[in-house]
Design a protein around this motif. Structure first.
Motif, PDB file in Angstrom:
ATOM      1  N   ARG A  16      24.704 -35.941 -21.407  1.00 59.17           N
ATOM      2  CA  ARG A  16      23.649 -35.055 -21.898  1.00 59.17           C
ATOM      3  C   ARG A  16      22.246 -35.584 -21.605  1.00 59.17           C
ATOM      4  N   ASP A  17      22.114 -36.867 -21.319  1.00 57.77           N
ATOM      5  CA  ASP A  17      20.782 -37.416 -21.087  1.00 57.77           C
ATOM      6  C   ASP A  17      20.458 -37.570 -19.598  1.00 57.77           C
ATOM      7  N   ILE A  18      21.177 -36.843 -18.754  1.00 56.28           N
ATOM      8  CA  ILE A  18      20.944 -36.931 -17.313  1.00 56.28           C
ATOM      9  C   ILE A  18      19.637 -36.226 -16.954  1.00 56.28           C
ATOM     10  N   ALA A  19      18.900 -36.770 -15.980  1.00 59.80           N
ATOM     11  CA  ALA A  19      17.613 -36.207 -15.584  1.00 59.80           C
ATOM     12  C   ALA A  19      17.736 -35.253 -14.399  1.00 59.80           C
ATOM     13  N   GLU A  20      18.656 -35.526 -13.482  1.00 57.37           N
ATOM     14  CA  GLU A  20      18.782 -34.700 -12.278  1.00 57.37           C
ATOM     15  C   GLU A  20      20.216 -34.249 -12.084  1.00 57.37           C
ATOM     16  N   VAL A  21      20.380 -32.983 -11.699  1.00 55.46           N
ATOM     17  CA  VAL A  21      21.707 -32.428 -11.427  1.00 55.46           C
ATOM     18  C   VAL A  21      21.654 -31.688 -10.097  1.00 55.46           C
ATOM     19  N   VAL A  22      22.667 -31.905  -9.271  1.00 51.69           N
ATOM     20  CA  VAL A  22      22.832 -31.157  -8.027  1.00 51.69           C
ATOM     21  C   VAL A  22      24.089 -30.311  -8.191  1.00 51.69           C
ATOM     22  N   ILE A  23      23.925 -29.016  -8.143  1.00 47.16           N
ATOM     23  CA  ILE A  23      25.062 -28.104  -8.270  1.00 47.16           C
ATOM     24  C   ILE A  23      25.767 -28.043  -6.915  1.00 47.16           C
ATOM     25  N   THR A  32      26.518 -18.288 -18.614  1.00 48.61           N
ATOM     26  CA  THR A  32      25.735 -18.217 -19.841  1.00 48.61           C
ATOM     27  C   THR A  32      25.714 -19.569 -20.545  1.00 48.61           C
ATOM     28  N   CYS A  33      24.542 -20.028 -20.882  1.00 52.43           N
ATOM     29  CA  CYS A  33      24.329 -21.294 -21.609  1.00 52.43           C
ATOM     30  C   CYS A  33      24.894 -22.514 -20.883  1.00 52.43           C
ATOM     31  N   ALA A  34      25.046 -22.453 -19.577  1.00 54.50           N
ATOM     32  CA  ALA A  34      25.692 -23.532 -18.814  1.00 54.50           C
ATOM     33  C   ALA A  34      25.034 -24.894 -19.010  1.00 54.50           C
ATOM     34  N   PHE A  35      23.711 -24.932 -19.105  1.00 53.44           N
ATOM     35  CA  PHE A  35      22.995 -26.199 -19.265  1.00 53.44           C
ATOM     36  C   PHE A  35      22.259 -26.254 -20.605  1.00 53.44           C
ATOM     37  N   ARG A  36      22.672 -25.444 -21.536  1.00 57.14           N
ATOM     38  CA  ARG A  36      22.021 -25.373 -22.843  1.00 57.14           C
ATOM     39  C   ARG A  36      21.929 -26.759 -23.487  1.00 57.14           C
ATOM     40  N   GLY A  37      20.741 -27.122 -23.906  1.00 60.07           N
ATOM     41  CA  GLY A  37      20.544 -28.366 -24.633  1.00 60.07           C
ATOM     42  C   GLY A  37      20.500 -29.619 -23.784  1.00 60.07           C
ATOM     43  N   CYS A  38      20.456 -29.491 -22.468  1.00 61.21           N
ATOM     44  CA  CYS A  38      20.305 -30.676 -21.615  1.00 61.21           C
ATOM     45  C   CYS A  38      18.827 -31.067 -21.641  1.00 61.21           C
ATOM     46  N   SER A  39      18.403 -31.604 -22.750  1.00 57.57           N
ATOM     47  CA  SER A  39      16.976 -31.815 -23.013  1.00 57.57           C
ATOM     48  C   SER A  39      16.334 -32.873 -22.129  1.00 57.57           C
ATOM     49  N   SER A  40      17.110 -33.688 -21.436  1.00 60.08           N
ATOM     50  CA  SER A  40      16.542 -34.704 -20.550  1.00 60.08           C
ATOM     51  C   SER A  40      16.451 -34.242 -19.101  1.00 60.08           C
ATOM     52  N   LEU A  41      16.992 -33.071 -18.816  1.00 53.80           N
ATOM     53  CA  LEU A  41      17.035 -32.552 -17.448  1.00 53.80           C
ATOM     54  C   LEU A  41      15.628 -32.247 -16.949  1.00 53.80           C
ATOM     55  N   THR A  42      15.221 -32.904 -15.866  1.00 50.30           N
ATOM     56  CA  THR A  42      13.895 -32.665 -15.286  1.00 50.30           C
ATOM     57  C   THR A  42      13.988 -31.925 -13.960  1.00 50.30           C
ATOM     58  N   SER A  43      15.127 -32.039 -13.288  1.00 45.11           N
ATOM     59  CA  SER A  43      15.267 -31.468 -11.953  1.00 45.11           C
ATOM     60  C   SER A  43      16.682 -30.953 -11.756  1.00 45.11           C
ATOM     61  N   ILE A  44      16.782 -29.772 -11.177  1.00 43.02           N
ATOM     62  CA  ILE A  44      18.097 -29.216 -10.845  1.00 43.02           C
ATOM     63  C   ILE A  44      18.026 -28.605  -9.459  1.00 43.02           C
ATOM     64  N   THR A  45      19.037 -28.881  -8.643  1.00 46.94           N
ATOM     65  CA  THR A  45      19.118 -28.317  -7.307  1.00 46.94           C
ATOM     66  C   THR A  45      20.191 -27.244  -7.304  1.00 46.94           C
ATOM     67  N   ILE A  46      19.772 -26.024  -7.000  1.00 51.01           N
ATOM     68  CA  ILE A  46      20.681 -24.881  -6.958  1.00 51.01           C
ATOM     69  C   ILE A  46      20.933 -24.544  -5.493  1.00 51.01           C
ATOM     70  N   PRO A  47      22.195 -24.557  -5.050  1.00 57.47           N
ATOM     71  CA  PRO A  47      22.480 -24.289  -3.638  1.00 57.47           C
ATOM     72  C   PRO A  47      22.345 -22.803  -3.297  1.00 57.47           C
ATOM     73  N   ASP A  48      22.257 -22.505  -2.010  1.00 63.58           N
ATOM     74  CA  ASP A  48      22.154 -21.126  -1.535  1.00 63.58           C
ATOM     75  C   ASP A  48      23.385 -20.297  -1.863  1.00 63.58           C
ATOM     76  N   SER A  49      24.493 -20.936  -2.174  1.00 64.10           N
ATOM     77  CA  SER A  49      25.724 -20.204  -2.496  1.00 64.10           C
ATOM     78  C   SER A  49      25.641 -19.464  -3.827  1.00 64.10           C
ATOM     79  N   VAL A  50      24.713 -19.860  -4.701  1.00 62.48           N
ATOM     80  CA  VAL A  50      24.584 -19.245  -6.027  1.00 62.48           C
ATOM     81  C   VAL A  50      23.888 -17.888  -5.894  1.00 62.48           C
ATOM     82  N   THR A  51      24.527 -16.850  -6.468  1.00 61.50           N
ATOM     83  CA  THR A  51      23.979 -15.495  -6.407  1.00 61.50           C
ATOM     84  C   THR A  51      23.557 -14.970  -7.778  1.00 61.50           C
ATOM     85  N   SER A  52      23.973 -15.633  -8.859  1.00 59.89           N
ATOM     86  CA  SER A  52      23.560 -15.175 -10.186  1.00 59.89           C
ATOM     87  C   SER A  52      23.415 -16.345 -11.150  1.00 59.89           C
TER      88      SER A  52
END
Length: 124
Positions: A16-23, A32-52
């Motif tokens: 839960r205290d991770i700062a960066e996530v690469v999907i 819905t609520c996939a990253f809810r409460g990840c209060s330390s998250l500063t950066s997320i990489t969303i790939p082109d494959s994601v449509t919603s």
């Protein structure tokens, strides 16, 4: 690290205290609520494959500062970035009016919206 179902990232189950996530590229939607409460998250990489991106997907990701929305996004759920109080930059590809419409249509809470800049990038 992710709870998956039919190429949908249902929930982030890593630390839960991770700062960066690469999907991973195998993901087509963020639930819905996939990253809810990840209060330390500063950066997320969303790939082109994601449509919603689902409702409240990043709810209470309080340290999230910026996010890049891929060009393939077809839908963004309601209150996707609710209580992301430090989110000041959303990067979208130039001309992607669809994403701009989703973001302007109530998906950011008022506190976040007052600080928001939607930044167009030539190439993401």
């Amino acid at each position: 690290m992710f709870q998956m179902e039919n190429r949908e990232l249902k929930k982030y189950i890593g630390q839960r205290d991770i700062a960066e996530v690469v999907i991973p590229d195998s993901v087509m939607s963020i639930g819905t609520c996939a990253f809810r409460g990840c209060s330390s998250l500063t950066s997320i990489t969303i790939p082109d494959s994601v449509t919603s991106i689902g409702d409240y997907a990043f709810w209470c990701c309080e340290k999230l500062v910026s996010i890049t929305i891929p060009d393939n996004i077809m839908s963004i759920g309601s209150d996707t970035f609710r209580s992301c109080n430090n989110l000041t930059n959303i990067y979208v590809k130039i001309g992607n009016q669809k994403v701009k419409f989703f973001l302007y249509d109530g998906h950011l809470d008022d506190n976040t919206w007052q600080k928001m800049r939607i930044l167009a990038k030539e190439k993401i």
